[in-house]
Design an enzyme around this catalytic site. Structure first.
Site, PDB file in Angstrom:
ATOM      1  N   HIS A  70      -7.638   0.129  -0.176  1.00  0.00           N
ATOM      2  CA  HIS A  70      -7.481  -0.156   1.246  1.00  0.00           C
ATOM      3  C   HIS A  70      -8.811  -0.127   1.986  1.00  0.00           C
ATOM      4  CE1 HIS A  70      -6.372   0.549   5.498  1.00  0.00           C
ATOM      5  NE2 HIS A  70      -5.315  -0.189   5.206  1.00  0.00           N
ATOM      6  N   TYR A 100       0.826  -1.209   0.000  1.00  0.00           N
ATOM      7  CA  TYR A 100       0.000   0.000   0.000  1.00  0.00           C
ATOM      8  C   TYR A 100       0.861   1.260   0.000  1.00  0.00           C
ATOM      9  CZ  TYR A 100      -4.478  -2.389   0.678  1.00  0.00           C
ATOM     10  OH  TYR A 100      -5.608  -3.146   0.497  1.00  0.00           O
TER      11      TYR A 100
END
Length: 260
Positions: free
Chosen positions: A41, A28
Site C-alpha cells: 500500500h 488490501y
C-alpha cells in the site's frame, strides 16, 4: 496467476458509478499480514522513480447491470465475479486466505458473501496471443505546455506511441519480477476489436482516468506476454486498470479456465 472470487447477496447490490477505489480497499483489507499490506500500500516494488504494486483486478462482472438515475448508482444482480491477477503467488494465497476467513466482506456500503473461489493458471506458450480487457487499459504521459504548465495526455490504442509505452512499462515489471530483461525486447500491441464505446472515462477517488476496453493482439517473448496477464497491461494496475484475460484461440495457452 488469477484469483477468481464470486460474491453473492440476498438482493441487488448498489455501488457508486466509479467503484474502483472500493475494490482496491477490499483487496488490501483481505491481506492478513500487516507487513505485506503496508509494503504494497505504501511502497510497492521500486524501479528508478517508479513503484510497482504488481497486481491488478477486473471490473465486477455480473448477470445484469442497471443505472439508477435518481441516486446515480449502479445496481448489480448477484452473483458477481472479481478477477485479481498477480505474478506473486504468495499475494494471491494471502488474499485467498483472507476471503475464506472473512466469509462476508464489504464493498463500500454493500455487504456481500464469498460464494466460491478458484485459481486460473493461464500459461502462455506462444509469441502471439489475443486478450480481452477486463478493466480499462490506461496509457499516458505527463507533458509540458509552452508556459511550463504540466498536463496528462492519455493515448488511444490507434497511436503509435501507445504500443511503445505499454511495452516499456511491461519490461520494467519483467525486470522487477525476473531480475533481468527478457531475451528479446521486441513487443507490440495491436487493437483487434476496439470501438468508440470501449473508451472509458472513469474516476479513481477524485482523479480522472481515461482508458480503453476491447480486444488486442500482443506479440513478444512468451514470458513477457505471461507477465501481461499476471501483472496487467499499461499503468495504474493496482487501481483496477489493465486487467486482461486470454481469448480462447488456437494453442496459445494451456490450463486455466476457458470462457468465451
Amino acid at each position: 496467476m488469477q484469483l477468481i472470487v464470486t460474491f453473492t447477496a440476498s438482493g441487488p447490490i448498489f455501488l457508486p458509478v466509479h467503484y474502483g477505489h472500493l475494490l482496491q480497499a477490499l483487496i488490501y483489507n483481505q491481506m492478513d499480514d500487516p507487513t505485506i499490506r503496508h509494503y504494497l500500500h505504501e511502497h510497492g516494488f521500486p524501479l528508478g522513480k517508479r513503484h510497482f504494486k504488481l497486481f491488478t483486478f477486473s471490473r465486477l462482472q455480473g448477470r445484469e447491470l442497471t443505472y439508477e438515475k435518481e441516486s446515480k448508482r449502479l445496481i448489480f444482480t448477484p452473483p458477481l465475479r472479481l478477477v485479481i491477477c498477480s505474478p506473486l503467488d504468495f499475494l494471491l494465497q494471502e488474499l485467498g486466505t483472507g476471503f475464506l476467513r472473512q466469509g462476508k466482506v464489504r464493498i463500500g456500503e454493500a455487504v456481500v458473501e464469498v460464494q466460491n473461489m478458484s485459481v486460473g493458471a493461464q500459461q502462455v506458450l506462444s509469441t502471439s496471443i489475443r486478450v480481452r480487457m477486463l478493466s480499462p487499459l490506461v496509457v499516458y504521459s505527463t507533458l509540458e505546455k509552452e508556459g511550463g504548465d504540466r498536463y496528462v495526455y492519455y493515448y488511444t490504442p490507434f497511436e503509435e506511441r501507445f504500443s511503445q509505452l505499454v511495452g516499456d512499462n511491461l519490461k520494467k515489471k519483467y525486470l522487477i519480477v525476473h531480475g533481468n530483461f527478457p531475451c528479446s525486447l521486441n513487443f507490440n500491441i495491436r487493437p483487434l476489436r476496439v470501438r468508440e464505446k470501449d473508451f472509458k472515462v472513469t474516476y479513481f477517488k477524485n482523479t480522472i482516468v481515461k482508458g480503453w476496453m476491447g480486444d488486442y493482439e500482443l506479440e513478444g517473448e512468451p514470458k513477457l506476454l505471461q507477465l501481461a496477464l499476471d501483472a496487467g497491461l499499461g499503468s495504474k494496475n493496482s487501481q483496477g486498470y489493465g486487467c486482461c484475460r486470454l481469448l480462447e484461440e488456437g494453442k496459445t495457452y494451456k490450463g486455466g479456465e476457458k470462457s468465451g
